[in-house]
Design an enzyme around this catalytic site. Structure first.
Site, short mmCIF file in Angstrom:
data_model
loop_
_atom_site.label_atom_id
_atom_site.label_comp_id
_atom_site.label_asym_id
_atom_site.label_seq_id
_atom_site.Cartn_x
_atom_site.Cartn_y
_atom_site.Cartn_z
CE LYS A 35 -2.00 -1.01 3.99
NZ LYS A 35 -1.35 -2.27 4.37
NE ARG A 56 2.99 -4.71 11.48
CZ ARG A 56 3.90 -4.55 10.51
NH1 ARG A 56 5.07 -5.15 10.59
NH2 ARG A 56 3.64 -3.79 9.48
NE ARG A 100 7.38 -0.46 9.98
CZ ARG A 100 6.18 -0.43 9.40
NH1 ARG A 100 6.04 0.03 8.17
NH2 ARG A 100 5.13 -0.88 10.03
NE ARG A 108 7.91 -2.78 5.93
CZ ARG A 108 6.60 -2.60 6.09
NH1 ARG A 108 5.84 -2.21 5.09
NH2 ARG A 108 6.04 -2.84 7.27
NE ARG A 118 -3.23 -1.60 10.33
CZ ARG A 118 -2.26 -0.86 9.90
NH1 ARG A 118 -2.46 0.21 9.24
NH2 ARG A 118 -1.01 -1.16 10.16
P1 AMP Z 1 1.87 0.39 9.30
O1 AMP Z 1 3.05 1.24 8.95
O2 AMP Z 1 0.63 0.78 8.52
O3 AMP Z 1 2.15 -1.08 9.23
O4 AMP Z 1 1.50 0.72 10.83
C1 AMP Z 1 2.42 0.48 11.87
C2 AMP Z 1 1.70 0.42 13.21
O5 AMP Z 1 1.06 1.68 13.47
C3 AMP Z 1 0.59 -0.61 13.30
O6 AMP Z 1 1.07 -1.92 13.61
C4 AMP Z 1 -0.26 -0.03 14.43
O7 AMP Z 1 0.36 -0.21 15.69
C5 AMP Z 1 -0.19 1.47 14.13
N1 AMP Z 1 -1.26 1.87 13.19
C6 AMP Z 1 -1.09 2.34 11.93
N2 AMP Z 1 -2.26 2.62 11.36
C7 AMP Z 1 -3.21 2.31 12.28
C8 AMP Z 1 -4.63 2.36 12.29
N3 AMP Z 1 -5.33 2.78 11.21
N4 AMP Z 1 -5.27 1.95 13.40
C9 AMP Z 1 -4.61 1.53 14.49
N5 AMP Z 1 -3.27 1.43 14.54
C10 AMP Z 1 -2.56 1.83 13.46
#
Ligand code: AMP
Length: 221
Positions: free
Chosen positions: A13, A171, A160, A127, A88
């Site tokens: 994404k 996740r 990360r 990654r 999400r």
């Molecule tokens: P991502 O970079 O999208 O994988 O997000 C990294 C982390 O940020 C996730 O594992 C959550 O802890 C938090 N996070 C990101 N977007 C959301 C969301 N829409 N709702 C809740 N937590 C989020």
């Protein structure tokens, strides 16, 4: 155009949204990116979300929707946006609709990136992210020109914390639980489209562009 990219962590994404920003001038809003920046800057928001983010757990809906409502400014709505990593959960999707309805700027569509789980794990474990500008690389499929260094700004690339194998599995499990409800919600609204995300970024972008054109989204305010 105003669209949401849906798909599990590692579906691509963020990379696809970055290309949409570069080629279509859309705003790319990534909740994960926003949270990581706030954590690095040690802001009060960063402090509130840190333990959720590093442990691969979802930040509470109310807080996420609040943060995104601020990001969706008049300027952002005017130029169009791609949402990456938000919503999400069903609660967030309802919250987003409420914000956009109030601003008379509803979504044009939702694009789901389909990718098999094995490939997600492979992508996430390879990654690397630029510690300064946040661009994603992959040591196997999208390596930087110089190992460990960002092509754009030469800063160091990092893994990360939440891309460690145990957290990746957690996740993906968290995502699966919420995704089914979210997909059903957007399907019912007639907004859901899907594209195959298990390919090179260039090919996925070509597919996405074809979809945007077919739906008449490009150029929509
Ligand atoms: P991502 O970079 O999208 O994988 O997000 C990294 C982390 O940020 C996730 O594992 C959550 O802890 C938090 N996070 C990101 N977007 C959301 C969301 N829409 N709702 C809740 N937590 C989020």
């Amino acid at each position: 155009m105003r669209v949401v990219f849906l798909g599990p962590p590692g579906a691509g994404k963020g990379s696809l949204a970055a290309l949409c920003k570069q080629h279509l001038g859309l705003n790319h809003l990534s909740t994960g990116e926003i949270f990581r920046k706030e954590i690095t800057r040690k802001t009060s928001l960063g402090g509130r979300v840190q333990s959720f983010v590093t442990n691969g757990l979802l930040v509470p809906d109310e807080l996420v929707v609040d943060v995104m409502a601020k990001q969706l400014s008049a300027e952002t709505l005017k130029n169009g946006f791609v949402l990456d990593g938000f919503p999400r959960t069903l609660g967030q999707a309802v919250g987003l609709d409420r914000v956009l309805q109030a601003r008379k700027a509803p979504l044009h569509g939702v694009v789901y990136l389909k990718v098999a789980t094995e490939l997600l794990v492979r992508r996430l474990s390879g990654r690397r992210v630029c510690s300064a500008c946040g661009i994603n690389y992959n040591i196997r499929t999208m390596p930087p020109k110089r190992p460990g260094q960002c092509d754009q700004c030469q800063a160091a690339l990092i893994t990360r914390k939440d891309d460690q194998p145990a957290t990746i599995r957690k996740r993906l499990a968290v995502d699966r639980k919420e995704a089914t409800k979210l997909l059903a919600y957007y399907k019912k609204k007639g907004l859901l489209q899907a594209i195959n995300g298990a390919d090179s970024l260039e090919r996925v972008f070509t597919r996405a562009l074809a979809l945007f054109r077919a739906e008449g989204w490009i150029g929509m305010g």
